[in-house]
Each structure stands twice: as structure tokens, then as C-alpha cells.
Design a protein around this motif. Structure first.
Motif, short mmCIF file in Angstrom:
data_model
loop_
_atom_site.label_atom_id
_atom_site.label_comp_id
_atom_site.label_asym_id
_atom_site.label_seq_id
_atom_site.Cartn_x
_atom_site.Cartn_y
_atom_site.Cartn_z
N TYR A 104 -28.34 60.29 45.79
CA TYR A 104 -29.16 60.22 46.97
C TYR A 104 -28.42 60.14 48.15
O TYR A 104 -28.39 61.08 49.06
CB TYR A 104 -30.09 58.97 46.90
CG TYR A 104 -30.88 58.82 48.26
CD1 TYR A 104 -31.73 59.57 48.83
CD2 TYR A 104 -30.25 57.73 48.94
CE1 TYR A 104 -32.53 59.31 50.13
CE2 TYR A 104 -31.13 57.52 50.15
CZ TYR A 104 -31.96 58.27 50.55
OH TYR A 104 -32.82 57.91 51.77
N HIS A 176 -40.19 50.18 47.38
CA HIS A 176 -39.94 51.78 47.54
C HIS A 176 -40.10 52.47 46.11
O HIS A 176 -40.52 51.92 44.90
CB HIS A 176 -38.40 52.08 47.70
CG HIS A 176 -38.30 53.00 48.71
ND1 HIS A 176 -38.60 54.28 48.67
CD2 HIS A 176 -37.53 52.96 50.17
CE1 HIS A 176 -38.22 54.97 49.74
NE2 HIS A 176 -37.57 54.39 50.43
N ASP A 180 -33.48 53.19 46.63
CA ASP A 180 -33.01 53.47 48.16
C ASP A 180 -32.00 52.36 48.28
O ASP A 180 -32.45 51.05 48.19
CB ASP A 180 -33.99 53.59 49.37
CG ASP A 180 -33.51 53.77 50.63
OD1 ASP A 180 -32.28 54.66 51.03
OD2 ASP A 180 -33.63 53.06 51.52
N ILE A 258 -34.92 56.30 60.13
CA ILE A 258 -34.60 55.49 59.05
C ILE A 258 -33.39 54.52 59.21
O ILE A 258 -33.10 53.35 59.48
CB ILE A 258 -34.63 56.09 57.84
CG1 ILE A 258 -36.11 56.34 57.44
CG2 ILE A 258 -34.11 54.94 56.49
CD1 ILE A 258 -36.32 56.80 55.78
N TYR A 259 -32.06 55.38 59.63
CA TYR A 259 -31.01 54.68 59.45
C TYR A 259 -30.30 54.54 60.83
O TYR A 259 -29.08 53.58 60.80
CB TYR A 259 -29.95 55.73 58.73
CG TYR A 259 -30.44 55.96 57.15
CD1 TYR A 259 -30.14 54.90 56.30
CD2 TYR A 259 -30.84 57.13 56.88
CE1 TYR A 259 -30.68 55.21 55.01
CE2 TYR A 259 -31.46 57.16 55.38
CZ TYR A 259 -31.18 56.38 54.64
OH TYR A 259 -31.40 56.36 53.16
N ASP A 271 -40.67 53.38 55.98
CA ASP A 271 -39.54 53.91 55.40
C ASP A 271 -39.94 54.70 54.10
O ASP A 271 -39.51 55.54 53.69
CB ASP A 271 -38.51 52.62 54.87
CG ASP A 271 -37.77 52.04 56.08
OD1 ASP A 271 -37.83 52.73 57.10
OD2 ASP A 271 -36.80 50.92 55.91
N ARG A 272 -40.84 54.11 53.43
CA ARG A 272 -41.40 54.90 52.12
C ARG A 272 -41.91 56.33 52.71
O ARG A 272 -41.59 57.37 52.03
CB ARG A 272 -42.47 54.06 51.46
CG ARG A 272 -41.55 53.06 50.71
CD ARG A 272 -43.01 52.32 49.65
NE ARG A 272 -43.90 51.88 50.18
CZ ARG A 272 -44.13 50.66 50.61
NH1 ARG A 272 -43.21 49.77 50.24
NH2 ARG A 272 -45.37 50.20 51.17
N SER A 275 -39.01 58.58 54.13
CA SER A 275 -38.31 58.99 52.86
C SER A 275 -38.91 60.22 52.27
O SER A 275 -38.20 60.93 51.69
CB SER A 275 -37.82 57.82 52.12
OG SER A 275 -37.01 56.80 52.77
N THR A 279 -37.14 63.52 51.55
CA THR A 279 -36.74 63.98 50.32
C THR A 279 -37.54 64.73 49.42
O THR A 279 -37.05 65.28 48.13
CB THR A 279 -36.55 62.65 49.33
OG1 THR A 279 -37.69 61.98 49.41
CG2 THR A 279 -35.37 61.59 50.20
#
Length: 317
Positions: A104, A176, A180, A258-259, A271-272, A275, A279
Motif C-alpha cells: 500500500y 479500517h 492502514d 487523509i495525510y 478515513d475509511r 481510503s 484505493t
């Protein structure tokens, strides 16, 4: 021995994002559909670019690498998530968790720099067409791609080495649907504050540097396109660049959300969902965006289909 009892002998629990309610069953089916389209779309893009010699150019070579990264990313995350949901098991082993984190992080880092390389390729093609074969030669293109993979793998190796050195205890429940890094740290017994701060700084650098290259490249590209006299050339340049900008906007927008936020402002549910967007959904959209808006890819696809039909007719006769 205590570390082994805490870390090696117990699995982690992935809480996931779906329950067994009717709406979540529908959403899970939708994710499987998206995964299927993404898997097939990226596989077809790689095969088309490999089989059609007219697509053996730097731009399409970079595009094939993007498809390869997306294909690897969804294959790392979605099958395990689907298996856990269908089997009712939510566990993932330490080695499985480490594998997910490595791929990832590596793929996200590699894709960041690859998208910047694709922007530079468009800049050279439009602003310096006579020097394109020199500035984006086969050797330079290969070095750029190899460097993107190398930087990503180096980042993944560093992160997994540090994360796997921490102790984990308690319920070991990861909020999650995959391992992650930031979610995994919430179940660590160790002091991870320094690592979280360093990871935040690294993420900012890994995101902002490629974004700066992309912005600089496309500012020059837009200025050059505006001054183009030929309407057809301007239309083709805008079509090619707009496809890339759509991908860049989706990918970097989600990653920055997110980051590049403070750790205290992060929400596991947000975040889920974000993501899941970059992804799972983005790997499906990438080949669709490039193929639906690209006549050369459509031509190559029809050429392969025509060859397949011709061979089938010859076999029948």
C-alpha cells in the motif's frame, strides 16, 4: 519473549466498513463490481499497450505502469476484504498485515512520482515537440519509471520496518478495512508520537513535491496550448491533458485529505470512506478516463477485437 507473546502469536482484527444489513450487502456487491471493472480495465490497458506497437511510446508506457500500480493496489486490498466479509472472519495475520502495509505505502508513493512524470511527459511533448525523442528517450523513460518504483519501495520498506518494531496489545482491533499505517498505530502499546510526526512530514513532502512538478508542467502546457494556431492540435492537447488532470485531481485530493490533516482532526469513519475512494474507485476510473477520451486506445482495442474475430472465423472454416 513478552514481545513475541504480544505481537507474533496473535492476529489483528479488521473491523471493516460493511455489516450484514441489506444496504451494506448492496454496497459490498457494488464494491465487488467496481473491483471487477478495475481489474479487467487495468489488465486490458496493460495488454493493449503491450500488444499494439503504435502505443509503444513514452506516454503509453507510463500509462501502462499506472495501470500496473492500480492493478496491484486493488489486488492487495479488495480480495482480503471480500474474504473476511464473506467468511465472517475479520482476522489478518501479522505477516498479512505487514504485506498490505508494504504494498500500500510503496504503490502510493510510486504513483505519486509516476503522475508527476506523466505531467512532465505532456509538458515536453507539447512545449518541446522537436526535442521530445531526446528529453523522453527510452532510456530516460525507463529511468523515471524505475525511480518511481524504487522511491515507493524504499518508502514502504522504511515504514514497515518501523511499524513492525512496535508492540501491539489489547483487543488489537484496527478500525479500517485493511492494514492502514495510521489505523494500525491506534492499537500499539508503544509511544508512536515521534513516528507519526515524521510520517506526516514525509507524506507532505511525498505529496507536495510531485504536485509542484505537475502544477509547473501544466502551467507551461496551458500557456503553450493557448498560443497554438491549429484548432485540431489544441483540441487533442486539451483532451490528453484534461484526462491526466482528472486522475491527478482525484488521487491527490483524496490523499491530501487523509495525510495532510493533523492527527487530532482525523476521523476513522472519514478515513475509511476516503481510503475506499482512492484505493478502489480511482483504479476503476483511471482506465475508463484514459480509454473513453483517447482515440488511439479505442483504435487499439478495436484492432485486437478484429484480430480475434478474424482468427475465430478462420478456425471455423
Amino acid at each position: 519473549m513478552a514481545w513475541e507473546n504480544q505481537t507474533l502469536n496473535l492476529d489483528f482484527i479488521l473491523l471493516g466498513i460493511f455489516s450484514h444489513s441489506p444496504i451494506h450487502i448492496f454496497l459490498f456487491s457494488l464494491v465487488l463490481g467496481i473491483f471487477t471493472v478495475a481489474f479487467m480495465g487495468n489488465t486490458v490497458m496493460i495488454l493493449l499497450i503491450y500488444l499494439d506497437t503504435q502505443l509503444h511510446t513514452p506516454m503509453y508506457f507510463l500509462l501502462s505502469q499506472l495501470s500496473l500500480m492500480d492493478l496491484t493496489l486493488i489486488s492487495t486490498i479488495v480480495p482480503k476484504m471480500a474474504f473476511n466479509y464473506l467468511s465472517g472472519r475479520k482476522s489478518i495475520s501479522l505477516s498479512g498485515c505487514g504485506t498490505q502495509i508494504f504494498f500500500y505505502v510503496s504503490l502510493l508513493g510510486a504513483e505519486c512520482f509516476l503522475l508527476a512524470a506523466m505531467a512532465y511527459d505532456r509538458y515536453v511533448a507539447i512545449c518541446h515537440p522537436l526535442r521530445y525523442s531526446v528529453l523522453m528517450s527510452q532510456r530516460i523513460c525507463g529511468l523515471v519509471v524505475a525511480s518511481s518504483w524504487a522511491v515507493g519501495c524504499f518508502d514502504g520498506t522504511i515504514v514497515i520496518s518501523v511499524v513492525m518494531s512496535f508492540s501491539y496489545c489489547g483487543a488489537r482491533e484496527i478500525p479500517h478495512f485493511f492494514c492502514d499505517t495510521t489505523a494500525l498505530l491506534t492499537v500499539s502499546c508503544s509511544d508512536t508520537l515521534l513516528f507519526e510526526r515524521l510520517m506526516f512530514i514525509c507524506c507532505v513532502i511525498m505529496l507536495l513535491f510531485p504536485v509542484a512538478v505537475i502544477i509547473a508542467s501544466y502551467v507551461r502546457v496551458i500557456l503553450a496550448v493557448i498560443h497554438m494556431a491549429a484548432g485540431e492540435g489544441r483540441r487533442k492537447a486539451f483532451a490528453t491533458c484534461s484526462s491526466h488532470l482528472m486522475v491527478v485531481g482525484m488521487y491527490y485530493g483524496a490523499a491530501m485529505f487523509i495525510y495532510m490533516r493533523p492527527i487530532s482532526d482525523r476521523s476513522p469513519s472519514q478515513d475509511r470512506m476516503v481510503s475506499a475512494f482512492y484505493t478502489i474507485l480511482t483504479p476503476m476510473l483511471n482506465p475508463l478516463i484514459y480509454s473513453l477520451r483517447n482515440k488511439e486506445v479505442a483504435r487499439a482495442f478495436m484492432k485486437v477485437l478484429w484480430k480475434g474475430k478474424t482468427r475465430e472465423q478462420i478456425t471455423l472454416f
